[in-house]
Design an enzyme around this catalytic site. Sequence first.
Site, PDB file in Angstrom:
ATOM      1  N   GLU A  28       0.833  -1.216   0.000  1.00 27.29           N
ATOM      2  CA  GLU A  28       0.000   0.000   0.000  1.00 27.29           C
ATOM      3  C   GLU A  28       0.858   1.252   0.000  1.00 27.29           C
ATOM      4  O   GLU A  28       2.075   1.193   0.203  1.00 27.29           O
ATOM      5  CB  GLU A  28      -0.942   0.014   1.206  1.00 27.29           C
ATOM      6  CG  GLU A  28      -0.213   0.126   2.529  1.00 27.29           C
ATOM      7  CD  GLU A  28      -1.048   0.809   3.611  1.00 27.29           C
ATOM      8  OE1 GLU A  28      -1.548   1.921   3.366  1.00 27.29           O
ATOM      9  OE2 GLU A  28      -1.175   0.233   4.701  1.00 27.29           O
ATOM     10  N   LYS A 162      -3.338  -1.533  15.753  1.00 21.27           N
ATOM     11  CA  LYS A 162      -2.816  -0.682  16.835  1.00 21.27           C
ATOM     12  C   LYS A 162      -3.859  -0.506  17.921  1.00 21.27           C
ATOM     13  O   LYS A 162      -5.047  -0.416  17.627  1.00 21.27           O
ATOM     14  CB  LYS A 162      -2.473   0.693  16.290  1.00 21.27           C
ATOM     15  CG  LYS A 162      -1.193   0.761  15.530  1.00 21.27           C
ATOM     16  CD  LYS A 162      -0.729   2.215  15.454  1.00 21.27           C
ATOM     17  CE  LYS A 162       0.612   2.313  14.763  1.00 21.27           C
ATOM     18  NZ  LYS A 162       0.472   2.441  13.314  1.00 21.27           N
TER      19      LYS A 162
END
Length: 306
Positions: A28, A162
């Site tokens: 990405e 995260k």
Amino acid sequence: MTDFHPMLALSDDVRAALDEGRAVVALESTIISHGMPYPKNVQTAREVEQIIRDAGAVPATIAILDGVPRIGLNDEQLDLLGSAEGVRKVSIRDLPYVVARGLHGATTVASTMRLAALAGIRVFVTGGLGGVHRGGESSLDVSADLTELSLTDVAVVSAGVKSLLDIGRTLEVLETLGVPVISVGSDEFPSFYSRSSGFAAPLRLDDINDIAEAMRAKWGLGLAGGIVVANPIPEADEIPQTQIGALIEQAVAEAERLGITGAAITPYLLGRIVELSGGDSLRANIALVKHNAAVGAALARAYARS
Ligand code: PSU
Ligand code: MN
């Protein structure tokens, strides 16, 4: 010769590899333009590509340049993406606008998955996935990465999610959407900087060949959608949750106070955590992406052998 989608521009090496059924790994670009500071971002992107090449696969970094979705970037294009002002963060909803207007765009996990699949690429390496934001049960801020994982047939190698997100609810949504979540060699689902998250891995596989087999099984059964391959950060590089947790809390509280919402929130938090940790989080981020690249390349090779 394969007929590729007419709106995509494939680099020569990616085109040749796909034509010959060789292993290709998608990467990405939001992580480059909105996830790490320049020039570390471009340097890391190049090193990650080299790790994939050294492991016998072809890297295909995906981004939109002048409105053209590109599958595989050269050095100059990578540098432009990492340094130019005004490169938009492009998730699925932004694709039509950025393409129609001829703009530059960095693709998120969601839009990279879609463009990779359009090109026929089945393995994609990133750092961390988007998910349900904290408070998402009332704000409805749930990343389009999750919806895309329910739709598009690509295995996504990440270091988990995260803890600036709500990890428990993210795993619940993935379950609802029927997305297999496989931790590599661990009983826990990893939380990006840390090997642990306090949440059990829904599924565990230790052998890359078994993960390739799960991809074949899923798509062979006609079960559309992606697979989350959660690859814990190497022990030597991890930042324990007890250390990074407080910094993440602080960044989340600041974002709230500043009224930052929507697409801007993830880039804000990522940047702020780098500042607050004095660069430690950036070092961990780079290490885990490289580790994911090695695993992703091995997975692409295992899958290409079928
Ligand atoms: N999480 C990270 N690092 C990242 C991102 C998420 O730990 O770089 C990026 C990815 O590109 C991901 C996107 O697809 O943020 C999710 O943004 P949003 O939550 O706005 O969908
Ligand atoms: Mn969002």
